[in-house]
Scaffold this active site. Structure first.
Site, PDB file in Angstrom:
ATOM      1  N   HIS A 237       5.974   4.211 -12.909  1.00  0.00           N
ATOM      2  CA  HIS A 237       5.859   3.111 -11.946  1.00  0.00           C
ATOM      3  C   HIS A 237       4.660   3.305 -11.011  1.00  0.00           C
ATOM      4  O   HIS A 237       3.954   2.347 -10.684  1.00  0.00           O
ATOM      5  CB  HIS A 237       7.178   3.019 -11.166  1.00  0.00           C
ATOM      6  CG  HIS A 237       7.143   2.075 -10.014  1.00  0.00           C
ATOM      7  ND1 HIS A 237       7.338   2.479  -8.714  1.00  0.00           N
ATOM      8  CD2 HIS A 237       6.929   0.738  -9.956  1.00  0.00           C
ATOM      9  CE1 HIS A 237       7.257   1.430  -7.911  1.00  0.00           C
ATOM     10  NE2 HIS A 237       7.010   0.356  -8.633  1.00  0.00           N
TER      11      HIS A 237
ATOM     12  N   GLU B 240       1.722   2.190 -12.797  1.00  0.00           N
ATOM     13  CA  GLU B 240       1.649   0.719 -12.780  1.00  0.00           C
ATOM     14  C   GLU B 240       0.919   0.240 -11.512  1.00  0.00           C
ATOM     15  O   GLU B 240       0.044  -0.628 -11.564  1.00  0.00           O
ATOM     16  CB  GLU B 240       3.061   0.141 -12.862  1.00  0.00           C
ATOM     17  CG  GLU B 240       3.122  -1.373 -12.763  1.00  0.00           C
ATOM     18  CD  GLU B 240       4.219  -1.821 -11.814  1.00  0.00           C
ATOM     19  OE1 GLU B 240       3.883  -2.445 -10.786  1.00  0.00           O
ATOM     20  OE2 GLU B 240       5.411  -1.531 -12.079  1.00  0.00           O
ATOM     21  N   HIS B 241       1.267   0.824 -10.367  1.00  0.00           N
ATOM     22  CA  HIS B 241       0.553   0.470  -9.123  1.00  0.00           C
ATOM     23  C   HIS B 241      -0.938   0.827  -9.218  1.00  0.00           C
ATOM     24  O   HIS B 241      -1.796   0.070  -8.777  1.00  0.00           O
ATOM     25  CB  HIS B 241       1.163   1.230  -7.941  1.00  0.00           C
ATOM     26  CG  HIS B 241       2.386   0.576  -7.364  1.00  0.00           C
ATOM     27  ND1 HIS B 241       2.440   0.135  -6.066  1.00  0.00           N
ATOM     28  CD2 HIS B 241       3.588   0.286  -7.910  1.00  0.00           C
ATOM     29  CE1 HIS B 241       3.640  -0.399  -5.824  1.00  0.00           C
ATOM     30  NE2 HIS B 241       4.362  -0.301  -6.931  1.00  0.00           N
TER      31      HIS B 241
ATOM     32  N   GLU C 168       8.391   1.223  -0.900  1.00  0.00           N
ATOM     33  CA  GLU C 168       9.114   0.349  -1.832  1.00  0.00           C
ATOM     34  C   GLU C 168      10.501   0.919  -2.105  1.00  0.00           C
ATOM     35  O   GLU C 168      11.505   0.203  -2.123  1.00  0.00           O
ATOM     36  CB  GLU C 168       8.326   0.202  -3.137  1.00  0.00           C
ATOM     37  CG  GLU C 168       9.002  -0.730  -4.144  1.00  0.00           C
ATOM     38  CD  GLU C 168       8.195  -0.933  -5.418  1.00  0.00           C
ATOM     39  OE1 GLU C 168       7.096  -0.355  -5.546  1.00  0.00           O
ATOM     40  OE2 GLU C 168       8.673  -1.682  -6.296  1.00  0.00           O
TER      41      GLU C 168
END
Lengths: 464, 454
Positions: A83, A86-87, A163
């Site tokens: 993840h 992904e950022h 997040e």
């Protein structure tokens, strides 16, 4: 996937969502297409699979690029790294400076985003059809040319920890979901939350993310889905131009630890001072459409609808309408996972006096179990079976209305190894599910020894 | 996931103007936004905007009635919301389970919602189930039963939802912020009411809301999908036959947000503080509306491209999400922003947000920012029309705001016309960093609360 939440569920949805978000679960879902529709597909020489969903209703297009890598493919101790990568994919390439990807898309009237699940990482843009070439060039560029510096990595890692705080740590239901997953899977990496454990997330380094990038980001490990006002030939030309020159990589098999058979019921109780509304949820280890006793997958989809798919379902009718002990009750099942998935049921007791929460949860648990036992013994009735199947097949027609939904549906199915035939034939196969199939699936899956039960409660008196 | 969705934006409402023209096609050539909106007047006199689209055999219907939760009488907060939960829980000859089963057997999706200024109704159906779908939709609007068991059940569900909201820091912050900014106006009250008011609502109250609000002169309708004007006319007239002609007038006082800055801290044991900030905004019919869209895109409304995202998220890693928006109401408007950051960085986050708002107010925007905002806002407009339900939603919003049948083709020219000078003036008019009202839920450190706390 098209969640088949039906009419009259508005208030329930608000309550239910706390369970589903971040537990990585979806509501009992229908998917598939009316028989007159089939996407085109071809592969480039470098192994990139391309899917084209032609829809000329509006001059817009959705591009989705799916990589077959998710949090369940991370190395031990590096949870959250898929993840984080992904950022970082928005943080610059050799020719596109950090942050410019999204600015270029926006400047061209487009919207873009990305998401990471346990099995996949996907990137998408919605643009006017004239901008397809632009976004395809950008997406191909970052498949191979990512160029990152520690200066962009450090603040982005902070963003991801925020997040996690927002989605998980601030939300009791999300924390329960995370704990339940960790208990449902003793060994298999589905036990790890896609956003990562805070302790490991904070310790990630740039090189950890780059290792995932270099191992998994390649044309032969990706699926490009284009949906909108295009032709297959046009997409083929663009894909060959921009993705064609990217070489394939050696792609080692995704090896994941096998989950041993579950032999005992497990229970997780979360108590938190913030809790005002107790909730109850149970998940059962279940086959997916490609793993385990997958012959049950379609019947489990129908079962989720009959048992808990709306206001006429067994659980809603029994607990909410007749016994009046729950404000909401339902079921969920997500068959689209590479390995064993879960089948879930939940209930939210009606508000009662403080101190009575444990009794209220015990009452809804007993009532849900009674409905499950009945289903295991008797199976569904003809009328409710027919209703469930009609709704699921209709969901396939409704799904055609949304470009993004169609791209999502094809991408998520193909990324776990299903075929276009599987998607196209889905309504017919749902329609062929019998009462005996549903009963057999309920008998095989809804067993106490395969279950994890979760409870959300306020603290006990002395803990307050 | 990389970023959350945009902030909440309400739409205001129009008066329905009955037009004699039967069908008036509008095409949008500039963006090739190929939707052909017909204004249909049914034989029974109902005005409806229709987009025919026969590719997929489904129909989406969106209806909005003027007047919502802001009209809930004092002590009856949550009335409009409870009505919205009960319209499809039994109507005409059918009790709740029978009604729901009839919907379910045909895969008909029906939903109702209450906002501050409106009651919304939506319907989605396969086109071969449309006869029954429209009939049931009409029954829900004309003859909702409010049977005692259904009322009790929905009341329990609302109470459960309220309890759930009382543990959600975002909901806690939102409620507190609206109360802070509109302390004496109905817009400041929570639309779903409180446990006390919901417990007291009676069937008589619910019926009164329906007879006051659900009437022909009080609604706008858009229909998109696999149906032609003639069939639509027949089904709609049959569904709405007997609906009262006139609603009660909507009487909501002008809303002006509380002046002067304020800081409210609601202490909760949470790892992340939820921050909401804002002040007075503008109405949808304000001449500066389009300039406010451009201004907000540059400040905090533009996904990844905004100044706040650059300063708060990208440069400093303070928050996953930071955004702003102008929310118009029929009788007022607000400027609202939100962010979430860990407790020990709240003070820094607040300072950065304040500084960015001041910088925009005092320094205006660059040519490049203005150009980028315009190409995004104009270029992305067609993306708002990407499904039948989305198109129907856009069209009722346009009718509600009385923007006219050809608004879709004019809208981008309003964005294009916004100049740098106008932005500079509007920034001075609309942004007031010293007057921001802040609500923070969590355990923030290092804030100077004493000076400004309510």
């Amino acid at each position: 996937m098209t969640p088949s939440v039906r009419g009259g569920m508005r208030f329930l949805r608000a309550i239910v969502f706390g369970f589903l978000v971040l537990a990585g679960l979806t509501l009992a879902g229908g998917r598939g297409l009316a028989a007159d529709f089939r996407a085109d597909s071809f592969s480039l020489k470098n192994g990139l699979q391309v899917v084209v969903i032609v829809d000329h209703r509006a001059p817009v297009v959705t591009q989705m690029l799916w990589y077959k890598v998710g949090s369940a493919d991370e190395p031990p101790g590096k949870s959250g790294v898929a993840h984080v990568l992904e950022h970082l994919m928005f943080k610059g390439t050799v020719t596109v400076p950090a942050g410019e990807f999204s600015r270029i898309v926006a400047r061209n009237g487009g919207r873009d985003n990305a998401f990471t699940s346990q099995d996949v990482t996907a990137y998408f843009q919605n643009v006017a059809v004239g901008r397809l070439e632009l976004v395809m060039r950008l997406e191909a560029d970052r498949m191979v040319n990512l160029q990152l510096t520690p200066a962009v990595f450090a603040p982005e890692l902070q963003v991801v920890t925020e997040e996690r705080r927002m989605r998980t740590e601030n939300q009791p239901a999300a924390r329960l979901g995370e704990q339940m997953n960790a208990v449902q899977y003793l060994v298999h990496p589905y036990r790890i939350p896609p956003v990562g454990w805070m302790s490991e997330l904070g310790a990630l380094q740039l090189d950890d993310a780059l290792a995932v990038y270099h191992r998994f980001y390649a044309p032969n490990n990706a699926i490009l889905v284009i949906a909108g006002d295009v032709t297959t030939e046009q997409v083929r030309g663009l894909a060959e131009t921009y993705f064609g020159p990217i070489p394939a990589r050696d792609m080692p098999a995704r090896t994941r630890a096998a989950e041993p058979p579950q032999t005992a019921a497990r229970r997780v109780v979360l108590r938190d001072r913030a809790v005002r509304q107790p909730r109850w949820v149970r998940t059962y280890l279940a086959p997916s459409s490609v793993a385990g006793e997958k012959q049950h997958a379609l019947a489990l989809t129908v079962l989720a609808d009959v048992l808990g798919g709306g206001t006429t379902s067994r659980l809603y009718k029994g607990l909410v309408v007749e016994q009046k002990i729950a404000a909401a009750a339902g079921a969920f099942y997500d068959p689209e996972r590479l390995d064993l998935t879960t089948f879930g049921v939940y209930a939210v007791p009606v508000p009662g006096p403080a101190g009575g929460e444990e009794k209220a949860l015990a009452a809804v648990e007993a009532a849900v179990e009674a409905e499950i036992d009945k289903m295991r013994v008797e199976g569904p009735g003809e009328a409710e079976l027919k209703r469930a199947k009609f709704n699921l097949v209709a969901a396939a027609t409704y799904a055609r209305d949304s470009l993004g939904g169609m791209a999502q549906m094809y991408g998520s199915a193909l990324a776990i190894g299903e075929t276009i035939d599987d998607i196209v034939d889905w309504p017919a196969r749902i329609d062929a599910v019998t009462a005996a199939d549903v009963k057999a699936a309920a008998g095989a899956v809804l067993q106490a020894r395969r279950s994890v039960t979760g409870e959300i409660l306020p603290p006990r008196g002395q803990d307050k | 996931m990389k970023r959350p969705g945009a902030g909440p934006l309400a739409s205001p409402w129009p008066r329905v103007v009955a037009l004699l023209v039967l069908v008036l096609g509008v095409l949008v050539p500039r963006l090739a936004l190929a939707i052909d909106i017909q204004e249909v007047v049914t034989p029974g006199g109902i005005v409806v905007w229709l987009v025919e689209e026969h590719t997929v055999p489904i129909i989406a219907v969106d209806v909005v009635f003027r007047g919502g939760a802001a009209l809930d009488p004092e002590g009856q907060e949550g009335l409009a919301n409870m009505v919205s939960g009960l319209l499809d829980e039994g109507a005409g000859p059918y009790d709740s389970q029978t009604f729901q089963t009839r919907l379910d057997e045909r895969a008909i999706h029906m939903g109702f919602s209450a906002g501050r200024d409106r009651l919304g109704a939506s319907l989605a159906t396969l086109s071969d189930q449309a006869d029954e779908a429209f009939r049931l939709f009409g029954l829900a609007l004309r003859e909702a039963r409010f049977d005692a068991d259904a009322v009790a059940r929905i009341r329990r569900q609302i109470l459960a939802a309220l309890a759930r909201r009382a543990e959600d820091p975002n909901a806690i912050a939102g409620r507190a912020w609206f109360k802070s900014v509109y302390p004496d106006h109905p817009y400041g009250r929570p639309t779903s009411g409180s446990a006390e008011t919901v417990a007291k609502l009676t069937v008589g109250d619910l019926r009164r809301f329906v007879s006051d609000r659900i009437a022909k002169d009080n609604m706008v309708i858009a229909v998109v999908g696999d149906i032609d004007a003639e069939r639509l006319g027949t089904l709609l007239d049959r569904a709405l036959e007997g609906l009262p002609d006139q609603a009660q007038p909507v009487a909501v006082p002008k809303a002006v947000a509380a002046a002067g800055g304020a800081l409210t801290v609601i202490r909760r044991v949470l790892p992340q503080s939820v921050i909401i900030f804002g002040h007075d905004g503008l109405r949808r019919d304000d001449p500066d509306w389009y300039a406010s869209l451009v201004l907000n895109y540059i400040l905090g409304g533009g996904g990844f491209s905004s100044r706040l995202v650059a300063e708060v998220r990208e440069k400093r890693g303070l928050a996953y999400s930071v955004s702003t928006g102008f929310s118009p109401f029929t009788e007022g408007g607000l400027f609202i922003g939100s962010a979430g950051t860990r407790n020990d960085r709240v003070a820094e986050t607040v300072a950065v947000i304040k500084a960015e708002i001041a910088r925009l107010r005092d320094g205006g925007v660059s040519d490049r920012e203005l150009a980028d905002a315009k190409t995004y806002l104009t270029g992305s407009y067609p993306l708002s029309f990407s499904s039948s339900g989305a198109i129907a939603g856009q069209l009722v919003g346009i009718q509600f705001a009385q923007l006219g049948l050809n608004y879709v083709s004019r809208r981008n020219s309003y964005i294009e016309a916004v100049s740098k000078q106008q932005i500079a003036r509007v920034a001075q008019r609309l942004l007031h960093p010293e007057r921001l009202r802040w609500v923070i839920v969590g355990d923030p450190k290092g804030l100077d609360e004493g000076a400004k706390a309510d």
